[in-house]
Design an enzyme around this catalytic site. Structure first.
Site, PDB file in Angstrom:
ATOM      1  CG  HIS A 308      68.952  21.944  29.529  1.00  0.00           C
ATOM      2  ND1 HIS A 308      69.025  23.271  29.188  1.00  0.00           N
ATOM      3  CD2 HIS A 308      69.480  21.829  30.777  1.00  0.00           C
ATOM      4  CE1 HIS A 308      69.582  23.930  30.190  1.00  0.00           C
ATOM      5  NE2 HIS A 308      69.863  23.093  31.162  1.00  0.00           N
ATOM      6  CG  ASP A 365      70.696  18.236  37.331  1.00  0.00           C
ATOM      7  OD1 ASP A 365      71.722  18.432  37.978  1.00  0.00           O
ATOM      8  OD2 ASP A 365      69.863  19.125  37.077  1.00  0.00           O
TER       9      ASP A 365
HETATM   10  N1  ACO Z   1      60.471  13.067  29.573  1.00  0.00           N
HETATM   11  C1  ACO Z   1      59.506  12.896  28.629  1.00  0.00           C
HETATM   12  N2  ACO Z   1      59.096  13.861  27.764  1.00  0.00           N
HETATM   13  C2  ACO Z   1      59.703  15.056  27.861  1.00  0.00           C
HETATM   14  C3  ACO Z   1      60.712  15.311  28.818  1.00  0.00           C
HETATM   15  C4  ACO Z   1      61.100  14.263  29.693  1.00  0.00           C
HETATM   16  N3  ACO Z   1      62.063  14.443  30.610  1.00  0.00           N
HETATM   17  N4  ACO Z   1      61.142  16.579  28.694  1.00  0.00           N
HETATM   18  C5  ACO Z   1      60.415  17.112  27.695  1.00  0.00           C
HETATM   19  N5  ACO Z   1      59.552  16.200  27.187  1.00  0.00           N
HETATM   20  C6  ACO Z   1      58.652  16.387  26.034  1.00  0.00           C
HETATM   21  C7  ACO Z   1      57.441  17.243  26.390  1.00  0.00           C
HETATM   22  O1  ACO Z   1      56.360  16.446  26.824  1.00  0.00           O
HETATM   23  C8  ACO Z   1      57.177  17.943  25.074  1.00  0.00           C
HETATM   24  O2  ACO Z   1      56.563  17.015  24.215  1.00  0.00           O
HETATM   25  P1  ACO Z   1      55.490  17.544  23.096  1.00  0.00           P
HETATM   26  O3  ACO Z   1      56.280  18.449  22.194  1.00  0.00           O
HETATM   27  O4  ACO Z   1      54.996  16.291  22.455  1.00  0.00           O
HETATM   28  O5  ACO Z   1      54.437  18.280  23.868  1.00  0.00           O
HETATM   29  C9  ACO Z   1      58.561  18.207  24.512  1.00  0.00           C
HETATM   30  O6  ACO Z   1      59.398  17.149  25.060  1.00  0.00           O
HETATM   31  C10 ACO Z   1      59.150  19.557  24.880  1.00  0.00           C
HETATM   32  O7  ACO Z   1      59.085  19.690  26.288  1.00  0.00           O
HETATM   33  P2  ACO Z   1      58.890  21.046  27.070  1.00  0.00           P
HETATM   34  O8  ACO Z   1      58.393  20.768  28.460  1.00  0.00           O
HETATM   35  O9  ACO Z   1      58.150  22.021  26.214  1.00  0.00           O
HETATM   36  O10 ACO Z   1      60.393  21.556  27.143  1.00  0.00           O
HETATM   37  P3  ACO Z   1      60.907  22.673  28.084  1.00  0.00           P
HETATM   38  O11 ACO Z   1      62.076  23.257  27.395  1.00  0.00           O
HETATM   39  O12 ACO Z   1      59.813  23.593  28.503  1.00  0.00           O
HETATM   40  O13 ACO Z   1      61.348  21.870  29.414  1.00  0.00           O
HETATM   41  C11 ACO Z   1      62.594  20.677  30.990  1.00  0.00           C
HETATM   42  C12 ACO Z   1      62.629  21.545  29.725  1.00  0.00           C
HETATM   43  C13 ACO Z   1      61.787  21.360  32.109  1.00  0.00           C
HETATM   44  C14 ACO Z   1      64.038  20.519  31.515  1.00  0.00           C
HETATM   45  C15 ACO Z   1      61.973  19.313  30.648  1.00  0.00           C
HETATM   46  O14 ACO Z   1      62.724  18.684  29.632  1.00  0.00           O
HETATM   47  C16 ACO Z   1      61.865  18.384  31.855  1.00  0.00           C
HETATM   48  O15 ACO Z   1      60.873  18.471  32.585  1.00  0.00           O
HETATM   49  N6  ACO Z   1      62.888  17.483  32.090  1.00  0.00           N
HETATM   50  C17 ACO Z   1      62.901  16.649  33.240  1.00  0.00           C
HETATM   51  C18 ACO Z   1      63.380  17.424  34.449  1.00  0.00           C
HETATM   52  C19 ACO Z   1      64.874  17.695  34.405  1.00  0.00           C
HETATM   53  O16 ACO Z   1      65.684  16.838  34.130  1.00  0.00           O
HETATM   54  N7  ACO Z   1      65.236  18.951  34.754  1.00  0.00           N
HETATM   55  C20 ACO Z   1      66.638  19.380  34.822  1.00  0.00           C
HETATM   56  C21 ACO Z   1      66.930  20.462  33.873  1.00  0.00           C
HETATM   57  S1  ACO Z   1      68.653  20.750  33.861  1.00  0.00           S
HETATM   58  C22 ACO Z   1      68.956  21.792  35.114  1.00  0.00           C
HETATM   59  O17 ACO Z   1      68.127  22.440  35.678  1.00  0.00           O
HETATM   60  C23 ACO Z   1      70.369  21.902  35.520  1.00  0.00           C
END
Ligand code: ACO
Length: 429
Positions: A308, A365
């Site tokens: 998140h 979610d």
């Molecule tokens: N699976 C695997 N790796 C992940 C995931 C995931 N779901 N989410 C983040 N990471 C990793 C990234 O690759 C990154 O790794 P690094 O530091 O080695 O490069 C690190 O964790 C940080 O990730 P970011 O993308 O920078 O985090 P950000 O805060 O920008 O993104 C997000 C948050 C978009 C929710 C992301 O975690 C994601 O894509 N999750 C899956 C989609 C999801 O479940 N969305 C629902 C959000 S809740 C809502 O809207 C109600």
């Protein structure tokens, strides 16, 4: 003396005011930076560190897993309140008295019908049309039926009427988009039901048979709607505020929010969770293999429903909804291989160093998708459910923005394209 931040640019020092919120959150006010420094702006792709507004609606502390609507903890509201009570709280700032609540619910109940002419729009959509696309278009179309909504500053009574109409009609439009996909006759709302029950009735009843209300399902749905009702300046809410800041009407602003919510990185994640579980099941159900893929940076696969933007320890909504999820699965005795995969995935990811180091926990979610599946909501309708829940938050944020007289949203950029060059005739290029 109030606190300031100092910034040094080109050998000169500038002082910027520090703003403090009621929960001691601090921010540096850079609104005068550009003029004062001769052109400097701040750059923050994705607005990860940028406050776009001051707001008195929702308090969220991602580090400590706190979420409060108008000061009330989400845990108390989810346990004790009804969705419409929470909607009133978000929109009008206080919990309603019994008289205020009665007036509010009566007004909502009286506006659940959708203009008969709009039925023709549904008929024109293909059966495979995604219900989010239909919902966004239908909500925008409401503005054409209620032209008095076009001026958002038309006074409190007109504004309330527009707001009540929208809350009342969204479940009707949502359920009709589902019926349309099945090519089933639509069900009209029935005033004997409350808000949540009415939605279930319009989704599942047929002209030939009633839908039998299960209190466990009604209660889980009420909880889910409350948990989704607001989440301060997320992608769709910021969209609603920014579209509304041009003084576009409420219906078009909310329609834009619905479109922003549709994406799989935001509200579309609940649909993406089930699609991911199906993909894993169809591939033989090897959870470990997919966890390895999620960790591989050369692989675009991510675990949907994990991580998140703001909750970096746990998502308080996920804790509440996990319990509702267990209740629904127990009560309905659901036996579904996808749920086994979901449970394995949750366990593996929670114990894996990659996910632990990055604070990637199951978000709301992850569990909401599982509940929706268990109660028979089709996968494509999951994000629609989220939109019904988020509506009061979007409305409250739009209302706050209009009433505070906020300026039109218009970010800056750092240009990285070509420098000036002369146009040359086609044959010489
Ligand atoms: N699976 C695997 N790796 C992940 C995931 C995931 N779901 N989410 C983040 N990471 C990793 C990234 O690759 C990154 O790794 P690094 O530091 O080695 O490069 C690190 O964790 C940080 O990730 P970011 O993308 O920078 O985090 P950000 O805060 O920008 O993104 C997000 C948050 C978009 C929710 C992301 O975690 C994601 O894509 N999750 C899956 C989609 C999801 O479940 N969305 C629902 C959000 S809740 C809502 O809207 C109600």
């Amino acid at each position: 003396m109030s606190e300031t931040a100092k910034i040094e640019l080109d050998g000169k020092s500038y002082e910027l005011p520090v703003i403090e919120g009621t929960e001691k959150e601090k921010g540096i006010d850079i609104s005068k930076l550009r003029g004062g420094t001769g052109g400097y702006i701040t750059l923050d792709p994705g607005f990860k560190n940028t406050g776009s507004t001051k707001s008195a609606i929702t308090y969220l502390d991602g580090e400590n897993g706190i979420l409060r609507y108008r000061g009330y903890p989400i845990e108390q509201l989810a346990e004790k309140a009804s969705f419409l009570e929470v909607a009133y709280l978000l929109i009008y700032g206080e919990l309603p008295s019994s008289q205020e609540f009665e007036t509010f619910t009566t007004s909502i109940t009286n506006h659940t019908l959708v203009h008969e002419d709009m039925k023709q729009f549904f008929e024109a959509y293909p059966a495979q049309a995604h219900p989010m696309g239909i919902l966004a278009s239908m909500v925008c179309s409401l503005s054409t039926f209620y032209p008095e909504s076009l001026d958002p500053d038309r006074g409190p009574e007109a504004k309330d009427l527009t707001i009540h109409r929208l809350i009342a009609k969204l479940p009707t439009l949502a359920a009709w988009s589902y019926k349309n996909a099945l090519r089933h006759p639509i069900m009209y709302p029935n005033n004997k039901y409350d808000y949540t029950q009415n939605f279930l009735h319009m989704m599942y009843a047929m002209p030939t048979s009633d839908y039998e209300m299960d209190p466990v399902i009604v209660s889980a749905l009420n909880t889910l709607l409350i948990l989704h009702a607001d989440h301060e300046q997320n992608c769709s809410t910021s969209t609603v505020r920014i579209v509304g800041s041009s003084h576009a009407n409420l219906y078009s602003s909310i329609s834009a929010g619905i479109n922003a919510l549709w994406g799989p990185l935001h509200g579309g994640a609940n649909q993406a969770v089930i699609e991911m579980l199906e993909k894993i099941a169809n591939d033989g159900g090897d959870v470990d293999k997919w966890v390895v893929k999620a960790k591989d940076k050369s692989d675009s696969f991510r675990l949907m429903g994990f991580g998140h933007r703001v909750y970096k320890n746990f998502d308080p909504r996920a804790t509440i909804i996990k319990k509702a999820c267990d209740d629904v699965l127990d009560k309905l005795g659901v036996d579904d291989p996808l749920l086994d995969i979901a449970k394995k995935l949750e366990k593996v990811a929670l114990e894996d160093e990659y996910f632990k180091e990055r604070n990637l926990y199951p978000n709301v979610d992850f569990y909401s998708g599982i509940i929706y599946k268990a109660i028979g909501i089709p996968t494509e309708m999951f994000t629609v459910m989220f939109a019904i829940g988020r509506l009061p938050g979007w409305i409250a944020q739009w209302k706050e923005m209009i009433e505070n007289g906020e300026p039109i949203g218009r970010p800056r950029q750092i240009y990285t394209g070509e420098n000036e060059r002369d146009y040359v005739q086609f044959q010489d290029r």
